[in-house]
Design an enzyme around this catalytic site. Structure first.
Site, PDB file in Angstrom:
ATOM      1  N   HIS A  99       0.789  -1.244   0.000  1.00  0.00           N
ATOM      2  CA  HIS A  99       0.000   0.000   0.000  1.00  0.00           C
ATOM      3  C   HIS A  99       0.818   1.290   0.000  1.00  0.00           C
ATOM      4  CE1 HIS A  99       0.837   0.060   4.329  1.00  0.00           C
ATOM      5  NE2 HIS A  99       0.515   1.336   4.294  1.00  0.00           N
TER       6      HIS A  99
HETATM    7  C1  UD1 Z   1      -2.541   5.826   4.982  1.00  0.00           C
HETATM    8  C2  UD1 Z   1      -1.335   6.467   5.657  1.00  0.00           C
HETATM    9  C3  UD1 Z   1      -0.210   5.430   5.790  1.00  0.00           C
HETATM   10  C4  UD1 Z   1      -0.697   4.172   6.469  1.00  0.00           C
HETATM   11  C5  UD1 Z   1      -1.943   3.659   5.763  1.00  0.00           C
HETATM   12  C6  UD1 Z   1      -2.524   2.489   6.509  1.00  0.00           C
HETATM   13  C7  UD1 Z   1      -0.951   8.849   5.213  1.00  0.00           C
HETATM   14  C8  UD1 Z   1      -0.149   9.834   4.449  1.00  0.00           C
HETATM   15  N1  UD1 Z   1      -0.802   7.556   4.858  1.00  0.00           N
HETATM   16  O1  UD1 Z   1      -2.158   5.469   3.664  1.00  0.00           O
HETATM   17  O2  UD1 Z   1       0.819   5.988   6.579  1.00  0.00           O
HETATM   18  O3  UD1 Z   1       0.314   3.210   6.402  1.00  0.00           O
HETATM   19  O4  UD1 Z   1      -2.933   4.693   5.726  1.00  0.00           O
HETATM   20  O5  UD1 Z   1      -3.334   1.709   5.682  1.00  0.00           O
HETATM   21  O6  UD1 Z   1      -1.672   9.225   6.095  1.00  0.00           O
HETATM   22  N2  UD1 Z   1      -9.268   4.462   0.111  1.00  0.00           N
HETATM   23  C9  UD1 Z   1     -10.501   3.878  -0.035  1.00  0.00           C
HETATM   24  N3  UD1 Z   1     -11.206   3.586   1.090  1.00  0.00           N
HETATM   25  C10 UD1 Z   1     -10.754   3.833   2.342  1.00  0.00           C
HETATM   26  C11 UD1 Z   1      -9.494   4.429   2.477  1.00  0.00           C
HETATM   27  C12 UD1 Z   1      -8.770   4.737   1.353  1.00  0.00           C
HETATM   28  O7  UD1 Z   1     -10.959   3.646  -1.149  1.00  0.00           O
HETATM   29  O8  UD1 Z   1     -11.457   3.498   3.319  1.00  0.00           O
HETATM   30  C13 UD1 Z   1      -8.470   4.753  -1.106  1.00  0.00           C
HETATM   31  C14 UD1 Z   1      -8.740   6.129  -1.698  1.00  0.00           C
HETATM   32  O9  UD1 Z   1      -8.660   6.029  -3.079  1.00  0.00           O
HETATM   33  C15 UD1 Z   1      -7.572   6.954  -1.181  1.00  0.00           C
HETATM   34  C16 UD1 Z   1      -6.447   5.914  -1.136  1.00  0.00           C
HETATM   35  O10 UD1 Z   1      -7.078   4.698  -0.775  1.00  0.00           O
HETATM   36  O11 UD1 Z   1      -7.259   8.040  -1.999  1.00  0.00           O
HETATM   37  C17 UD1 Z   1      -5.349   6.252  -0.145  1.00  0.00           C
HETATM   38  O12 UD1 Z   1      -5.885   6.467   1.165  1.00  0.00           O
HETATM   39  P1  UD1 Z   1      -5.120   7.409   2.218  1.00  0.00           P
HETATM   40  O13 UD1 Z   1      -5.801   7.328   3.529  1.00  0.00           O
HETATM   41  O14 UD1 Z   1      -4.907   8.759   1.633  1.00  0.00           O
HETATM   42  O15 UD1 Z   1      -3.697   6.769   2.302  1.00  0.00           O
HETATM   43  P2  UD1 Z   1      -3.237   5.258   2.547  1.00  0.00           P
HETATM   44  O16 UD1 Z   1      -2.500   4.803   1.347  1.00  0.00           O
HETATM   45  O17 UD1 Z   1      -4.380   4.452   3.047  1.00  0.00           O
HETATM   46  N1  UDP Z   2      -4.144  -5.489   8.474  1.00  0.00           N
HETATM   47  C1  UDP Z   2      -5.435  -5.964   8.592  1.00  0.00           C
HETATM   48  N2  UDP Z   2      -6.084  -6.349   7.452  1.00  0.00           N
HETATM   49  C2  UDP Z   2      -5.523  -6.293   6.216  1.00  0.00           C
HETATM   50  C3  UDP Z   2      -4.185  -5.806   6.123  1.00  0.00           C
HETATM   51  C4  UDP Z   2      -3.534  -5.403   7.268  1.00  0.00           C
HETATM   52  O1  UDP Z   2      -5.972  -6.053   9.700  1.00  0.00           O
HETATM   53  O2  UDP Z   2      -6.180  -6.642   5.233  1.00  0.00           O
HETATM   54  C5  UDP Z   2      -3.462  -5.039   9.693  1.00  0.00           C
HETATM   55  C6  UDP Z   2      -2.114  -5.649   9.926  1.00  0.00           C
HETATM   56  O3  UDP Z   2      -2.249  -6.867  10.657  1.00  0.00           O
HETATM   57  C7  UDP Z   2      -1.400  -4.578  10.710  1.00  0.00           C
HETATM   58  C8  UDP Z   2      -2.028  -3.287  10.217  1.00  0.00           C
HETATM   59  O4  UDP Z   2      -3.220  -3.655   9.546  1.00  0.00           O
HETATM   60  O5  UDP Z   2      -1.681  -4.671  12.084  1.00  0.00           O
HETATM   61  C9  UDP Z   2      -1.096  -2.593   9.302  1.00  0.00           C
HETATM   62  O6  UDP Z   2      -1.731  -1.553   8.665  1.00  0.00           O
HETATM   63  P1  UDP Z   2      -1.247  -0.998   7.274  1.00  0.00           P
HETATM   64  O7  UDP Z   2      -0.425  -1.996   6.578  1.00  0.00           O
HETATM   65  O8  UDP Z   2      -2.456  -0.501   6.586  1.00  0.00           O
HETATM   66  O9  UDP Z   2      -0.412   0.284   7.697  1.00  0.00           O
HETATM   67  P2  UDP Z   2       1.066   0.506   8.278  1.00  0.00           P
HETATM   68  O10 UDP Z   2       1.277  -0.403   9.410  1.00  0.00           O
HETATM   69  O11 UDP Z   2       2.022   0.281   7.162  1.00  0.00           O
HETATM   70  O12 UDP Z   2       1.055   1.933   8.682  1.00  0.00           O
END
Ligand code: UD1
Ligand code: UDP
Length: 355
Positions: A203
């Site tokens: 991601h």
């Molecule tokens: C965010 C955090 C990242 C974290 C991750 C956990 C920032 C800059 N990044 O990244 O540090 O590791 O969350 O998963 O804050 N989207 C959906 N549905 C949702 C959420 C997101 O469709 O419920 C899609 C949207 O197209 C959105 C994209 O995912 O634009 C990215 O979501 P965003 O929350 O901006 O960043 P993450 O990549 O999830």
């Molecule tokens: N995780 C989850 N379901 C998924 C993928 C990840 O519950 O489908 C959990 C995973 O076990 C971990 C956390 O989400 O505890 C990590 O989140 P993510 O990878 O989104 O963000 P990051 O840790 O890189 O900030």
């Protein structure tokens, strides 16, 4: 004493889960705020349900957007809540836009900030999470560090006051959920056998938003899937990009599923042959489960896992991903580098004593 906690993204719900319960146990009032950064059922509600987190009193509903949009909207809405609630402390978690927006809003209102998961540092310095971490640590009163390396990192930046080694709250939650989860039923649901599959997640923006890198990662996983099942709970960001870049042709052999709840994530991690990920949380959970991890980044905040070979860094290189899965070097044993599963309690005790 009143605390306002702000969460918004998947890993923050997990980090809040036990802290919220400990605050209640210690008789401290906590007002929970959800920024709305993550909003799909499988990215948000499912965690509240499985981890039995109380309903947020406020949901700011900011949704997706550019960094400035997301951060700015959270700040504008969160400021109103803080003025109204007048807390003694604001708790923020990890390194997302919700973290920075929460910390900055509170600091400008002269409300002390506590940062859970402080002190992590990694390259590249311009990645959004790194910017969020560095700035949040700078303006936090309490810096709760999950590892000794995190304390060293803060020292190197001249930050010494308010720094505490607590261990990692994610270990606390991992242990609890592992005990409660029926692993077999999760594996049966996805038709998987213990040790006979690879769990992967992707991601990070530098992996999803650059076509060549995402293609190389999918090629690597696809090659792995010729020898062993690969299951990929797909983050919505990655799903969108695979579609835009027309890369689904490289995923034919990969078992793609929707993002899963935390119980399933723990079960899939504990029984995997290897975990291949760019997630900060998951690379560490692989270590908790004693499963070697293959990390698709150039660097990581959890550098001790690289030094001990529990994790190896393979960037987005398809060959290295394959090699990392099937020829992983032998890891070495380590002491309790992330604490003993009591980080949440330590954090709440420190807050109660020092505030
Ligand atoms: C965010 C955090 C990242 C974290 C991750 C956990 C920032 C800059 N990044 O990244 O540090 O590791 O969350 O998963 O804050 N989207 C959906 N549905 C949702 C959420 C997101 O469709 O419920 C899609 C949207 O197209 C959105 C994209 O995912 O634009 C990215 O979501 P965003 O929350 O901006 O960043 P993450 O990549 O999830
Ligand atoms: N995780 C989850 N379901 C998924 C993928 C990840 O519950 O489908 C959990 C995973 O076990 C971990 C956390 O989400 O505890 C990590 O989140 P993510 O990878 O989104 O963000 P990051 O840790 O890189 O900030």
């Amino acid at each position: 004493m009143k605390i306002v906690s702000i969460v918004g993204a998947r890993p923050q719900f997990i980090k809040e889960a036990l802290i919220g319960k400990k605050l209640e146990e210690f008789g401290i009032e906590e007002v929970l705020v959800h920024s709305g950064q993550h909003y799909d059922f499988n990215m948000s509600d499912i965690f509240f349900k499985i981890l039995e987190i109380k309903n947020p009193k406020y949901n700011l509903g900011v949704g997706s957007g550019t960094h400035a949009e997301q951060t700015g909207k959270i700040m504008m809405e969160f400021e109103k809540i803080l003025i109204d609630e007048k807390p003694d402390l604001v708790l923020v978690y990890g390194d997302t836009n919700t973290t920075l927006a929460g910390a900055l809003t509170a600091a400008k209102l002269k409300i002390p900030v506590a940062h859970v998961e402080a002190g992590l540092r990694q390259e590249p310095k311009d990645m959004p999470e790194e910017i969020n971490r560095v700035l949040t640590d700078r303006i936090s009163h309490f810096k709760f560090c999950p590892s000794l390396k995190a304390i060293e990192n803060l020292k190197a930046e001249g930050i010494r006051d308010g720094v505490y080694f607590t261990g990692d709250v994610m270990l606390d939650v991992f242990i609890k959920i592992k005990e409660k989860t029926d692993m077999k039923s999760v594996l049966d649901k996805y038709d998987l056998k213990p040790q006979k599959y690879v769990l992967s997640t992707i991601h990070r923006d530098f992996n999803t938003d650059v076509k060549e890198r995402l293609e190389s990662i999918l090629k690597g996983l696809s090659k792995v899937s010729e020898r062993m099942d690969v299951i990929l709970p797909l983050h919505p960001r990655t799903k969108k990009r695979i579609s835009e870049f027309d890369l689904f042709k490289f995923t034919k052999n990969i078992k793609i599923i929707d993002p899963v709840g935390y119980d399933e994530s723990v079960a899939l991690t504990c029984n995997a042959f290897r975990v291949v990920t760019d997630s900060g949380g998951l690379q560490k959970e692989a270590y908790f489960a004693k499963v070697p991890g293959v990390v698709m980044m150039k660097d990581t905040g959890w550098i001790e896992l690289i030094e001990s070979r529990w994790n190896i860094l393979v960037d987005a290189d398809d060959e290295m991903i394959y090699e990392g899965v099937f020829n992983h070097p032998l890891p070495e044993e380590m002491d309790n580098i992330y604490g003993d599963g009591n980080a949440s309690e330590k954090i709440v005790e420190i807050i109660k004593e020092k505030l």
